[in-house]
Scaffold this motif. Structure first.
Motif, mmCIF file in Angstrom:
data_model
loop_
_atom_site.group_PDB
_atom_site.id
_atom_site.type_symbol
_atom_site.label_atom_id
_atom_site.label_comp_id
_atom_site.label_asym_id
_atom_site.label_seq_id
_atom_site.Cartn_x
_atom_site.Cartn_y
_atom_site.Cartn_z
ATOM 1 N N ASP A 136 0.863 -1.178 0.000
ATOM 2 C CA ASP A 136 0.000 0.000 0.000
ATOM 3 C C ASP A 136 0.899 1.227 0.000
ATOM 4 N N HIS A 137 0.306 2.398 -0.254
ATOM 5 C CA HIS A 137 1.136 3.596 -0.240
ATOM 6 C C HIS A 137 0.471 4.746 0.513
ATOM 7 N N ILE A 138 1.286 5.729 0.869
ATOM 8 C CA ILE A 138 0.802 7.014 1.368
ATOM 9 C C ILE A 138 1.316 8.062 0.394
ATOM 10 N N ASN A 139 0.368 8.733 -0.262
ATOM 11 C CA ASN A 139 0.730 9.714 -1.288
ATOM 12 C C ASN A 139 0.784 11.105 -0.635
ATOM 13 N N MET A 140 1.907 11.409 -0.044
ATOM 14 C CA MET A 140 2.024 12.664 0.710
ATOM 15 C C MET A 140 1.826 13.899 -0.184
ATOM 16 N N PRO A 141 2.458 13.974 -1.375
ATOM 17 C CA PRO A 141 2.178 15.126 -2.236
ATOM 18 C C PRO A 141 0.693 15.221 -2.610
ATOM 19 N N GLY A 142 0.038 14.076 -2.677
ATOM 20 C CA GLY A 142 -1.392 14.051 -3.007
ATOM 21 C C GLY A 142 -2.224 14.818 -1.995
ATOM 22 N N PHE A 143 -1.787 14.814 -0.724
ATOM 23 C CA PHE A 143 -2.513 15.553 0.311
ATOM 24 C C PHE A 143 -2.526 17.049 -0.002
ATOM 25 N N ALA A 144 -1.511 17.483 -0.753
ATOM 26 C CA ALA A 144 -1.416 18.907 -1.103
ATOM 27 C C ALA A 144 -1.932 19.174 -2.517
ATOM 28 N N GLY A 145 -2.624 18.192 -3.090
ATOM 29 C CA GLY A 145 -3.209 18.400 -4.410
ATOM 30 C C GLY A 145 -2.270 18.059 -5.553
ATOM 31 N N ILE A 146 -1.093 17.527 -5.234
ATOM 32 C CA ILE A 146 -0.154 17.152 -6.295
ATOM 33 C C ILE A 146 -0.404 15.692 -6.645
ATOM 34 N N ASN A 147 -1.235 15.486 -7.641
ATOM 35 C CA ASN A 147 -1.662 14.151 -8.053
ATOM 36 C C ASN A 147 -1.636 14.136 -9.578
ATOM 37 N N PRO A 148 -1.094 13.083 -10.189
ATOM 38 C CA PRO A 148 -0.987 13.070 -11.656
ATOM 39 C C PRO A 148 -2.336 13.093 -12.359
ATOM 40 N N LEU A 149 -3.409 12.790 -11.634
ATOM 41 C CA LEU A 149 -4.733 12.782 -12.251
ATOM 42 C C LEU A 149 -5.474 14.106 -12.060
ATOM 43 N N ALA A 150 -4.824 15.060 -11.377
ATOM 44 C CA ALA A 150 -5.442 16.378 -11.215
ATOM 45 C C ALA A 150 -5.515 17.049 -12.583
ATOM 46 N N GLY A 151 -6.586 17.766 -12.818
ATOM 47 C CA GLY A 151 -6.804 18.362 -14.133
ATOM 48 C C GLY A 151 -7.934 17.634 -14.822
ATOM 49 N N PRO A 152 -8.192 18.005 -16.078
ATOM 50 C CA PRO A 152 -9.311 17.366 -16.777
ATOM 51 C C PRO A 152 -9.107 15.858 -16.855
ATOM 52 N N ASN A 153 -10.191 15.081 -16.666
ATOM 53 C CA ASN A 153 -10.075 13.629 -16.806
ATOM 54 C C ASN A 153 -10.363 13.226 -18.245
ATOM 55 N N ASP A 154 -9.527 12.349 -18.790
ATOM 56 C CA ASP A 154 -9.806 11.795 -20.110
ATOM 57 C C ASP A 154 -10.387 10.398 -19.915
ATOM 58 N N ASP A 155 -11.685 10.258 -20.192
ATOM 59 C CA ASP A 155 -12.378 8.990 -19.954
ATOM 60 C C ASP A 155 -11.832 7.847 -20.802
ATOM 61 N N ARG A 156 -11.053 8.189 -21.845
ATOM 62 C CA ARG A 156 -10.464 7.115 -22.659
ATOM 63 C C ARG A 156 -9.392 6.366 -21.867
ATOM 64 N N PHE A 157 -8.816 7.016 -20.869
ATOM 65 C CA PHE A 157 -7.846 6.321 -20.019
ATOM 66 C C PHE A 157 -8.509 5.647 -18.834
ATOM 67 N N GLY A 158 -9.407 6.380 -18.154
ATOM 68 C CA GLY A 158 -10.031 5.809 -16.967
ATOM 69 C C GLY A 158 -11.030 6.762 -16.352
ATOM 70 N N VAL A 159 -11.593 6.377 -15.212
ATOM 71 C CA VAL A 159 -12.673 7.146 -14.582
ATOM 72 C C VAL A 159 -12.131 8.341 -13.796
ATOM 73 N N ARG A 160 -13.007 9.285 -13.516
ATOM 74 C CA ARG A 160 -12.623 10.499 -12.782
ATOM 75 C C ARG A 160 -12.081 10.179 -11.387
ATOM 76 N N PHE A 161 -12.740 9.248 -10.672
ATOM 77 C CA PHE A 161 -12.385 8.977 -9.279
ATOM 78 C C PHE A 161 -11.965 7.511 -9.113
ATOM 79 N N PRO A 162 -10.760 7.173 -9.493
ATOM 80 C CA PRO A 162 -10.375 5.754 -9.447
ATOM 81 C C PRO A 162 -10.129 5.260 -8.013
ATOM 82 N N CYS A 163 -10.484 4.025 -7.782
ATOM 83 C CA CYS A 163 -10.267 3.357 -6.496
ATOM 84 C C CYS A 163 -8.775 3.064 -6.320
ATOM 85 N N MET A 164 -8.259 3.231 -5.108
ATOM 86 C CA MET A 164 -6.853 2.914 -4.861
ATOM 87 C C MET A 164 -6.687 1.879 -3.742
ATOM 88 N N SER A 165 -7.799 1.315 -3.257
ATOM 89 C CA SER A 165 -7.657 0.366 -2.141
ATOM 90 C C SER A 165 -7.116 -0.978 -2.623
#
Ligand code: 6GU
Length: 287
Positions: A136-165
């Motif tokens: 499992d991971h802890i995405n520390m930059p993600g807590f500050a909004g630094i996430n590679p999926l931030a920005g417009p979602n392209d549904d051709r790659f995947g869903v807006r809110f992907p599960c990470m569990s």
């Protein structure tokens, strides 16, 4: 490429098309080699090598210990693509650029991603040279909004809110335990939680204590962003950390984290790590 760093479908597919027209290999397995662990790429048969600087839209690798090239080939007949050197936040790339290769791999037909990294051991039971299966991971930059999926979602790659569990595939982790047992590697195999930070400065003592108390067993500067993008696109993920040093947790210690130590531990354990990963690849049932 767009200046905001977003990796649009068109940009990724142009890169995938370029690679497809330059190699016959149609990989189903993607591998990312961590610092000092690039030897895995040298196990590929009939390798076809592309420098990152020659691949359209690819960032360049700037870190010592990272070769900066993409290697296509086969591992015991299984078509693979291997990143010999990866991209990190601390190199200053937009986070979407760091993870562009994952989307390119997806478009090339990759179904399973295997990643390695070097990490600091926060868990006091871990020794230098231990290999930790990331559960499992802890995405520390993600807590500050630094996430590679931030920005417009392209549904051709995947869903807006992907599960990470279920980010780190249970079956692949079990396979790693089984293969490690067969190879006699069980004494240095661990399984734990990886925490990513932005780097490039190593952690302070207070930060190490904090991360440990939050449930992290190892700390590093990579992998998590790639896993998030790979999972978004529906690829199975497996990742290993080579514990290259023990994090300094007390104020009496004179130890200091440094990059040379990271590379040195890589040399020590690299061959066994390569054997573990390559044996796992030959047992994958995804094609
Ligand atoms: Cl001690 N910290 C971080 N952040 N990354 C590392 C490391 C430590 N050792 C290898 N990579």
């Amino acid at each position: 490429p767009p200046s905001n760093g977003y990796c649009f479908y068109e940009e990724c597919s142009a890169t995938a098309d370029w690679l497809r027209s330059h190699t016959q290999v149609r990989p189903t397995v993607g591998i990312v080699c961590g610092s000092g662990l690039g030897g895995l790429a040298e196990m590929l048969k009939d390798p076809q090598v592309f420098k990152y600087s020659d691949i359209p839209n690819f960032p360049r690798s700037t870190v010592h210990g990272h070769a900066g090239q993409l290697v296509f080939g086969t591992l015991k007949g299984k078509p693979c693509v291997c990143m010999q050197g990866r991209f990190h936040l601390y190199e200053g790339y937009p986070i979407q650029k760091i993870t562009l290769p994952m989307r390119v791999f997806k478009l090339l037909g990759v179904e399973t991603m295997i990643m390695t990294n070097a990490a600091g051991g926060l868990n006091q039971d871990y020794k230098v040279g231990d290999v930790m299966i990331i559960k499992d991971h802890i995405n520390m930059p993600g807590f500050a909004g630094i996430n590679p999926l931030a920005g417009p979602n392209d549904d051709r790659f995947g869903v807006r809110f992907p599960c990470m569990s279920d980010a780190y595939d249970r079956e692949l982790r079990q396979l790693a335990h089984d293969v490690a047992a067969e190879l006699g590697y069980s004494d240095f195999l661990q399984e734990g939680v990886y925490c990513v930070l932005g780097g490039p400065s190593f952690e302070t003592i207070a930060e190490c204590r904090m991360l440990h108390s939050l449930g992290a067993d190892a700390v590093g500067m990579s992998t998590v962003h790639e896993v998030i993008v790979a999972r978004h696109a529906g690829m199975r993920c497996f990742a290993l950390s080579l514990i290259s040093n023990r994090s300094v947790m007390d104020y009496d210690s004179q130890e200091k984290a440094n990059h040379e130590e990271v590379l040195e531990t890589g040399r020590l354990r690299a061959q066994q790590l390569e054997k573990l990963v390559s044996t796992m690849v030959t047992r994958l049932d995804n094609d």
